[in-house]
Design a protein around this motif. Structure first.
Motif, short mmCIF file in Angstrom:
data_model
loop_
_atom_site.label_atom_id
_atom_site.label_comp_id
_atom_site.label_asym_id
_atom_site.label_seq_id
_atom_site.Cartn_x
_atom_site.Cartn_y
_atom_site.Cartn_z
N THR A 1 10.67 13.02 0.49
CA THR A 1 9.81 12.24 -0.63
C THR A 1 10.14 10.82 -1.67
O THR A 1 9.42 10.40 -2.48
N LEU A 2 11.33 10.36 -1.29
CA LEU A 2 11.41 9.08 -2.01
C LEU A 2 11.19 8.01 -1.46
O LEU A 2 11.34 8.28 -0.26
N PRO B 1 -0.66 10.69 0.41
CA PRO B 1 0.34 9.24 0.32
C PRO B 1 1.55 9.65 -0.48
O PRO B 1 0.66 10.04 -2.28
N LEU B 2 3.32 8.41 -0.16
CA LEU B 2 3.28 8.72 -1.26
C LEU B 2 3.75 7.28 -2.13
O LEU B 2 2.91 6.36 -2.13
N ALA C 1 14.21 14.10 12.53
CA ALA C 1 14.58 15.37 11.35
C ALA C 1 13.62 15.34 9.88
O ALA C 1 13.87 16.67 9.86
N ALA C 2 13.82 14.34 9.39
CA ALA C 2 12.96 14.62 8.23
C ALA C 2 11.53 15.04 8.50
O ALA C 2 11.06 15.63 7.27
N TYR C 3 11.18 14.07 9.21
CA TYR C 3 8.76 14.28 9.30
C TYR C 3 9.24 15.71 10.87
O TYR C 3 7.88 15.55 10.89
N ARG C 4 10.24 16.09 10.74
CA ARG C 4 10.09 17.60 11.85
C ARG C 4 8.19 18.58 10.96
O ARG C 4 8.34 18.67 10.36
N ARG C 5 8.28 19.11 12.18
CA ARG C 5 7.19 19.86 11.87
C ARG C 5 7.61 21.69 12.59
O ARG C 5 8.25 21.58 14.14
N ALA D 1 0.57 -1.35 -0.31
CA ALA D 1 -0.60 0.22 0.12
C ALA D 1 1.10 1.37 0.06
O ALA D 1 1.70 1.12 0.40
N ALA D 2 0.39 2.98 -0.58
CA ALA D 2 1.07 3.51 -0.46
C ALA D 2 1.33 4.00 0.79
O ALA D 2 0.58 4.06 1.83
N ARG D 3 2.22 4.64 0.81
CA ARG D 3 2.99 5.37 2.36
C ARG D 3 2.20 6.37 2.26
O ARG D 3 1.62 7.34 2.11
N PRO D 4 1.44 6.03 4.15
CA PRO D 4 0.85 8.32 4.62
C PRO D 4 1.87 9.15 4.68
O PRO D 4 2.92 8.85 4.76
N ARG D 5 2.08 10.19 4.51
CA ARG D 5 2.83 11.54 4.56
C ARG D 5 2.59 12.07 5.98
O ARG D 5 1.72 12.63 5.52
#
Length: 262
Positions: free
Chosen positions: A105-106, A12-13, A258-262, A3-7
């Motif tokens: 995003t990859l 979804p990615l 770090a990659a998904y920080r907000r 399944a597609a990955r949620p972001r």
């Protein structure tokens, strides 16, 4: 089909790629990117270690236990310069410039990004480590028989130090601090790895035991004796490998943070 990955905070990615193919792709990309800096990188790391051994030759007797510590520590210092110092700077710069957003995003697992970059940087250290070890053995009158042990020491110490360097770069709040942490880590590897253990008293000895590269240094130093205790060498390498697994796991967690920080 996966399944597609949620972001977080977005659509979804694409489905995530498997770890090993993604790791190989990231490794090749990082290796190609770093190839431009290959020669100066090897020269600086090797020249630094060779210079330290030349300085230490004036105060350390050839063939002594202290000489073994100096040669083994200087050889592993090449790994520390690249895997710890430069990787901390690289991930600190990548975080500060927004480069992590590209990787986020990859469709690749976070572990493949950390492991691929770490492996690419560590790949440049083996030639410099061998040159340093050969020069040191000749300079201090040590045997060249067991230099093949570096084929195990370099990747295991490299994994431990790469994970530490990546974690420092990813967790540092600013790029300047990532550079500072990398420099301090390499300085610790220099001080605690090159100086003979008998010259380090109290807290410095404990700090040496806590440094991931120490066990790679010890494993290499043991091979210079007349009758090598291979069980002790394997034990040191096992500890180094275990620390490498833990440090790379921490670096992967730091990458996710770090990659998904907000």
């Amino acid at each position: 089909m996966e399944a597609a990955r949620p972001r977080p905070g977005g659509p979804p990615l694409a489905p995530s790629a498997r770890l090993l193919p993604a790791l190989a792709a990231v490794y090749r990309a990082q290796l190609s990117r770093a190839r431009v800096a290959r020669i100066p990188l090897l020269f600086v790391a090797t020249f630094q270690s060779v210079g330290i051994m030349i300085l230490m030759r004036g105060v350390v007797d050839a063939g002594s236990p202290a000489a073994r510590a100096v040669v083994s520590g200087s050889s592993v210092l090449v790994v520390a310069f690249v895997a710890l110092n430069l990787l901390a700077q690289y991930f600190g710069q990548l975080r500060a410039s927004g480069g992590l957003d590209h990787y986020a995003t990859l469709p690749v697992p976070p572990a493949s990004v950390v492991l691929g970059a770490a492996a690419a940087y560590a790949s440049f250290t083996l030639p410099g480590t061998l040159v340093t070890a050969v020069f040191g053995c000749v300079l201090f009158g040590l045997p060249l028989t067991n230099l093949w042990v570096l084929l195990a020491v370099v990747p295991l110490a490299g994994a431990a130090l790469s994970g530490l360097g990546a974690a420092l770069g990813l967790l540092a709040p600013r790029q300047e601090l990532a550079t500072l942490f990398g420099q301090l880590g390499m300085s610790a590897a220099l001080l605690l790895g090159v100086l003979p253990p008998s010259h380090l008293a109290g807290p410095l000895g404990w700090a040496r035991d806590a440094l991931p590269s120490t066990y790679g240094v010890e494993a290499f130093a043991r091979t210079f004796g007349g009758a090598t205790d291979w069980a002790a060498v394997l034990g040191d390498l096992a500890v180094c490998g275990a620390v490498g697994v833990v440090s790379l796991a921490v670096a992967t967690w730091a990458y996710r943070r770090a990659a998904y920080r907000r």
